[in-house]
Scaffold this motif. Structure first.
Motif, PDB file in Angstrom:
ATOM      1  N   ASP B 188       0.893  -1.375   0.284  1.00  0.00           N
ATOM      2  CA  ASP B 188      -0.386   0.229   0.028  1.00  0.00           C
ATOM      3  C   ASP B 188       0.905   0.909   0.508  1.00  0.00           C
ATOM      4  OD1 ASP B 188       0.481   0.862   2.505  1.00  0.00           O
ATOM      5  OD2 ASP B 188      -0.535  -0.473   3.090  1.00  0.00           O
ATOM      6  N   MET B 189       0.276   1.923  -0.559  1.00  0.00           N
ATOM      7  CA  MET B 189       0.569   3.723  -0.885  1.00  0.00           C
ATOM      8  C   MET B 189       1.759   3.937   0.197  1.00  0.00           C
ATOM      9  SD  MET B 189       0.486   4.892  -3.344  1.00  0.00           S
ATOM     10  CE  MET B 189       1.229   6.978  -3.448  1.00  0.00           C
ATOM     11  N   ASP B 190       1.126   3.824   1.961  1.00  0.00           N
ATOM     12  CA  ASP B 190       2.102   4.727   2.908  1.00  0.00           C
ATOM     13  C   ASP B 190       3.295   3.648   2.953  1.00  0.00           C
ATOM     14  OD1 ASP B 190       1.491   5.998   5.178  1.00  0.00           O
ATOM     15  OD2 ASP B 190       1.436   4.645   6.966  1.00  0.00           O
ATOM     16  N   ASN B 193       5.653   4.509   0.807  1.00  0.00           N
ATOM     17  CA  ASN B 193       6.928   6.061   0.399  1.00  0.00           C
ATOM     18  C   ASN B 193       7.352   6.119   2.206  1.00  0.00           C
ATOM     19  OD1 ASN B 193       4.545   7.383  -0.951  1.00  0.00           O
ATOM     20  ND2 ASN B 193       3.442   7.903   0.150  1.00  0.00           N
ATOM     21  N   LYS B 194       6.978   5.151   2.738  1.00  0.00           N
ATOM     22  CA  LYS B 194       7.798   4.842   3.711  1.00  0.00           C
ATOM     23  C   LYS B 194       8.967   4.547   2.928  1.00  0.00           C
ATOM     24  CE  LYS B 194       5.307   4.487   7.665  1.00  0.00           C
ATOM     25  NZ  LYS B 194       4.844   3.202   8.852  1.00  0.00           N
TER      26      LYS B 194
END
Lengths: 284, 267
Positions: B188-190, B193-194
């Motif tokens: 997932d996106m979150d 990004n990490k």
């Protein structure tokens, strides 16, 4: 409890070989289980049976012939699997039946079964001679020391073969060495539980300890402790109640496994969490 | 002048007579973050496997100018993170255990360091030379933000967390080069990004050369210094700005990616 049994030479030899063999089986078994080679031990023990029959046929100390036949069969099968891409379970079936068939053939050629062969099939830890004890101790020590020396590359290789290869680990050589060590371990274990029950010592303590959710080192230590406990308790109980030691040891291990399974379901150990994210990744 | 960390010269790979990679040539300079884009089945993974010595190929591949035995020595100093590490789900390894697998022996490190020095390149070590193995592992876990997970079993982690653990495993070897094969596809996106911030950090702060394949053009335009675009053949290799200014190339890439997508839905 009356500890008179420890004053008997045969009991001292039985406990000593039992403890050493259970430690060796636990360590080698953890790698076998994780490599999905659980039944490899079973196949090797059947081949060892052929090796023992060969020893009786040629009138040589049967453990030596068992060593020679098992190690060469294990290495040969690994090579064959690699070059012909035969699947693991099929390779095990071939190894198992051909080894056993060779044994039966040789025994029939040497005029009938003897009581000694019966003891190889079902174990005879209480009848272990001094020569057997010394051979088993030397072999177990050798296997344990070698495994300690190669533990780091072996763990990496078991976890992920490709990554290990990129890391510069000579995975083919390591695999042959490991398979040879497994063959040797199986023969050292034959006296304790017999050919037909060797898989139990390799698999049960390890799948039990894996369930407890610990790291690699702790899992191995737990597996060793469970195995040693079952062997010592099994030998002693079987002596007092006049039972077969091999069956007693294996049933104790089964009880430990079932007990742990129940404890796990009751929520005593941390359980695996599978998230959606994990699932979606594996479907790619 | 900076040296080439990786040279791929006229490399072709075929699987059972079908050409998967066709005469590809490009170089990666020290400190670069090369983003490789291309549709599924474009041969990106095959190319990586050839670089990593897991796949036979025709042509030449050089690591810091070296071939042959010296190449093999330097190969162990590549940090490789595949799209998915296939490990036995019951494997009783904690995150700490997994990262520890990446540690290279001092002998191997010294051998690699000597080769790097003699070609005039620079090895940007992440850790102090005197660091103990356990300190390196803790430090690598801190870089990827998993320090509180070290005693958890690897199988208990989510996919994104597992990939971060594998990045840490690649980092503890103090890699000369990192090869990341679609490391966060399907995450997932979150979490993505990490992951990208970790990537930026190790490239910018630790100056590690990275070759990274991805379908995420936004992330590529954010992070990469150079871009390569392939689909069996190499269509483009150069500065990121040049790639994103080339409307035809972008259109072709998105169309082939779209076709792939449609095809998947048809099945």
């Amino acid at each position: 409890m009356n500890l008179d049994i420890l004053s008997y030479g045969f009991m001292q030899r039985a406990l000593l070989t039992g403890i050493m063999v259970s430690i060796t089986c636990s360590i080698i078994g953890l790698f076998l289980v994780l490599k999905r080679y659980s039944l490899f031990g079973d196949a090797l023990s059947h081949v060892a049976f052929g090796g023992i029959a060969l020893g009786y046929f040629l009138n040589i100390y049967p453990i030596w012939t068992a060593f020679a036949v098992s190690v060469s069969a294990a290495l040969g099968m690994t090579k064959l699997r690699k070059s012909t891409k035969i699947s693991g379970d099929a390779a095990i079936a071939v190894l198992l039946s051909s080894g056993f068939a060779m044994g039966v053939l040789l025994i029939s050629a040497s005029h009938g079964f003897t009581i000694d062969l019966f003891s190889f099939l079902f174990g005879s830890i209480l009848l272990t001679s001094m020569q057997d004890t010394l051979t088993i101790l030397a072999v177990s020590c050798g296997v344990i020391v070698t495994l300690i020396a190669i533990r780091k590359p072996m763990i990496h290789f078991t976890f992920d073969e490709e990554q290990a290869k990129v890391h510069g680990i000579p995975i083919e050589k390591l695999n042959y060495l490991f398979v040879a060590l497994a063959a040797v371990t199986v023969i050292a274990t034959m006296r304790l539980v017999g050919i037909l029950l060797i898989s139990a010592l390799i698999v049960l303590p390890n799948i039990t300890s894996i369930m407890m959710g610990k790291g690699f080192k702790k899992t191995m230590m737990i597996s060793i402790s469970l195995s040693v406990t079952a062997v010592v308790a099994g030998i002693t109980t079987s002596y007092y109640f006049n039972l077969a030691p091999s069956g007693t040891i294996v049933m104790l291990m089964v009880a430990m496994f079932v007990g742990t399974l129940i404890a796990k379901h009751a929520g005593l150990f941390s359980t695996k969490i599978l998230t959606n994210e994990n699932n979606s990744l594996s479907s790619n | 002048m900076s040296m080439n960390a990786l040279d791929v010269e006229n490399v072709s790979v075929s699987h059972n007579g079908v050409l998967a990679v066709n005469k590809i040539s490009f170089s990666v300079q020290e400190g670069d973050l090369l983003g490789i884009v291309g549709p599924n089945g474009a041969g990106k993974t095959t190319l990586f496997r050839a670089i990593l010595g897991l796949q036979s190929y025709q042509g030449k591949i050089k690591l810091f100018g070296y071939e042959g035995n010296q190449y093999t020595t330097l190969l162990s100093m590549i940090g490789y993170v595949p799209q998915k590490v296939n490990f036995e789900p019951n494997f009783p390894a904690t995150v700490f255990d997994v990262v520890a697998m990446g540690i290279l022996s001092r002998k191997k490190l010294a051998k690699g360091a000597a080769l790097i020095q003699s070609c005039g390149c620079c090895w940007n070590r992440i850790f102090q030379t005197s660091s103990k193995d356990s300190e390196k592992i803790e430090e690598a876990l801190k870089i990827v933000g998993l320090e509180s997970f070290k005693d958890r079993r690897i199988s208990e982690l989510s996919g994104g967390e597992q990939q971060r653990a594998f990045i840490a495993k690649a980092l503890v070897k103090e890699p000369l080069l990192m090869i990341l094969d679609e490391p966060v596809t399907g995450v997932d996106m979150d979490v993505q990004n990490k992951f990208y911030s970790v990537l930026r950090k190790i490239n910018k702060e630790n100056k590690i050369t990275i070759v990274w394949s991805s379908h995420d053009l936004t992330a590529i335009s954010d992070l990469a210094t150079r871009v390569a675009c392939m689909n069996r053949d190499l269509f483009f290799h150069g500065e990121k700005e040049e790639f994103f200014a080339n409307k035809d190339l972008l259109k072709t890439y998105s169309e082939s990616a779209m076709q792939m997508h449609m095809h998947k839905h048809d099945m």
